[in-house]
Design a protein around this motif. Sequence first.
Motif, PDB file in Angstrom:
ATOM      1  N   THR A  18       0.833  -1.199   0.000  1.00  0.00           N
ATOM      2  CA  THR A  18       0.000   0.000   0.000  1.00  0.00           C
ATOM      3  C   THR A  18       0.867   1.248   0.000  1.00  0.00           C
ATOM      4  O   THR A  18       0.627   2.190  -0.772  1.00  0.00           O
ATOM      5  CB  THR A  18      -0.922   0.015   1.231  1.00  0.00           C
ATOM      6  N   ARG A  22       1.006   4.073  -2.961  1.00  0.00           N
ATOM      7  CA  ARG A  22       0.579   5.442  -2.687  1.00  0.00           C
ATOM      8  C   ARG A  22       1.727   6.435  -2.787  1.00  0.00           C
ATOM      9  O   ARG A  22       1.548   7.569  -3.210  1.00  0.00           O
ATOM     10  CB  ARG A  22      -0.031   5.527  -1.286  1.00  0.00           C
ATOM     11  N   TRP A  23       2.919   6.012  -2.330  1.00  0.00           N
ATOM     12  CA  TRP A  23       4.048   6.950  -2.230  1.00  0.00           C
ATOM     13  C   TRP A  23       5.269   6.319  -2.896  1.00  0.00           C
ATOM     14  O   TRP A  23       6.187   5.869  -2.235  1.00  0.00           O
ATOM     15  CB  TRP A  23       4.337   7.277  -0.767  1.00  0.00           C
ATOM     16  N   ALA A 138      -0.949   5.402   5.190  1.00  0.00           N
ATOM     17  CA  ALA A 138      -1.548   4.933   3.944  1.00  0.00           C
ATOM     18  C   ALA A 138      -2.143   6.060   3.113  1.00  0.00           C
ATOM     19  O   ALA A 138      -2.202   5.966   1.888  1.00  0.00           O
ATOM     20  CB  ALA A 138      -2.633   3.897   4.250  1.00  0.00           C
ATOM     21  N   SER A 139      -2.570   7.139   3.748  1.00  0.00           N
ATOM     22  CA  SER A 139      -3.267   8.189   3.011  1.00  0.00           C
ATOM     23  C   SER A 139      -2.654   9.567   3.133  1.00  0.00           C
ATOM     24  O   SER A 139      -3.091  10.490   2.438  1.00  0.00           O
ATOM     25  CB  SER A 139      -4.729   8.264   3.467  1.00  0.00           C
ATOM     26  N   SER A 140      -1.649   9.753   3.980  1.00  0.00           N
ATOM     27  CA  SER A 140      -1.108  11.090   4.212  1.00  0.00           C
ATOM     28  C   SER A 140       0.415  11.101   4.173  1.00  0.00           C
ATOM     29  O   SER A 140       1.070  10.163   4.634  1.00  0.00           O
ATOM     30  CB  SER A 140      -1.568  11.634   5.572  1.00  0.00           C
ATOM     31  N   GLU A 165      -5.218  15.210  -6.307  1.00  0.00           N
ATOM     32  CA  GLU A 165      -5.036  14.889  -4.900  1.00  0.00           C
ATOM     33  C   GLU A 165      -5.037  16.156  -4.045  1.00  0.00           C
ATOM     34  O   GLU A 165      -4.684  17.244  -4.493  1.00  0.00           O
ATOM     35  CB  GLU A 165      -3.747  14.106  -4.689  1.00  0.00           C
ATOM     36  N   VAL A 224      -2.672  14.376   0.725  1.00  0.00           N
ATOM     37  CA  VAL A 224      -3.641  13.318   1.003  1.00  0.00           C
ATOM     38  C   VAL A 224      -3.867  12.505  -0.265  1.00  0.00           C
ATOM     39  O   VAL A 224      -4.291  13.050  -1.289  1.00  0.00           O
ATOM     40  CB  VAL A 224      -4.979  13.897   1.514  1.00  0.00           C
ATOM     41  N   ALA A 225      -3.560  11.225  -0.197  1.00  0.00           N
ATOM     42  CA  ALA A 225      -3.723  10.352  -1.372  1.00  0.00           C
ATOM     43  C   ALA A 225      -5.159   9.867  -1.471  1.00  0.00           C
ATOM     44  O   ALA A 225      -5.832   9.661  -0.460  1.00  0.00           O
ATOM     45  CB  ALA A 225      -2.782   9.167  -1.262  1.00  0.00           C
TER      46      ALA A 225
END
Length: 225
Positions: A18, A22-23, A138-140, A165, A224-225
């Motif tokens: 993940t 994402r990154w 996971a999202s930031s 995004e 924020v993804a």
Amino acid sequence: MTRHALVVADGDVAERRTLDARWAGWADGIDLVVAADAGALRAESLGFRPDLVVGDADSLTEADVARLRAAGIELELASTDKDESDTELAVRAALSRGAQRLTIVGALGGRRFDHALANVSLLALPELAAVPSVLLDASSRITLLRSGPASPGEAQLDLHGPAGETVTLLPWGGDVRGVTTTGLRYALDDETLRGGPSRGLSNVRLDGDASVTSADDALLVIEVA
């Protein structure tokens, strides 16, 4: 070569696949892994062998400690009565071992919002003024853009990622002057973001490349993804 240290705290840690999705490139060049207490187990879940484990071991069992020691992993155990969090000890340990870049995971989420906020505050440590540092989940992706006496001159942060995004800009500790953005929907041109109002919330990246600059003070940049 810049020494890239991974600091693993004992908060929520996403799966490696993940984070990779994402990154992209987040783990490139990591050559030092410092874990805070049970962050050691989370580091292993990401596929990293800790070089050092620090903290008061309150989230590790005796069997965990014995296994880590048997594997030849260095442990620096601290008293439970201390001024620093385990994550702060891990950050400081990474710096003492020559880290010139920090990626921190496991520092957000979970039931302890106070710990998450304290971990974000670590980005403001004076010792990190010249050390690029980022908190990931996971999202930031969270970075503190700093200029002023500790980091003289205008500071710039390049933001790379998919169009659409969210990028949030929040003053950290007071008004932030001289904020200029490129590649974001709601442009700022040498403007002041004041502490308190939420003007910098939920900007949007227009394409794969954007940037934020500020003339002084500290600006929290949250992608924020």
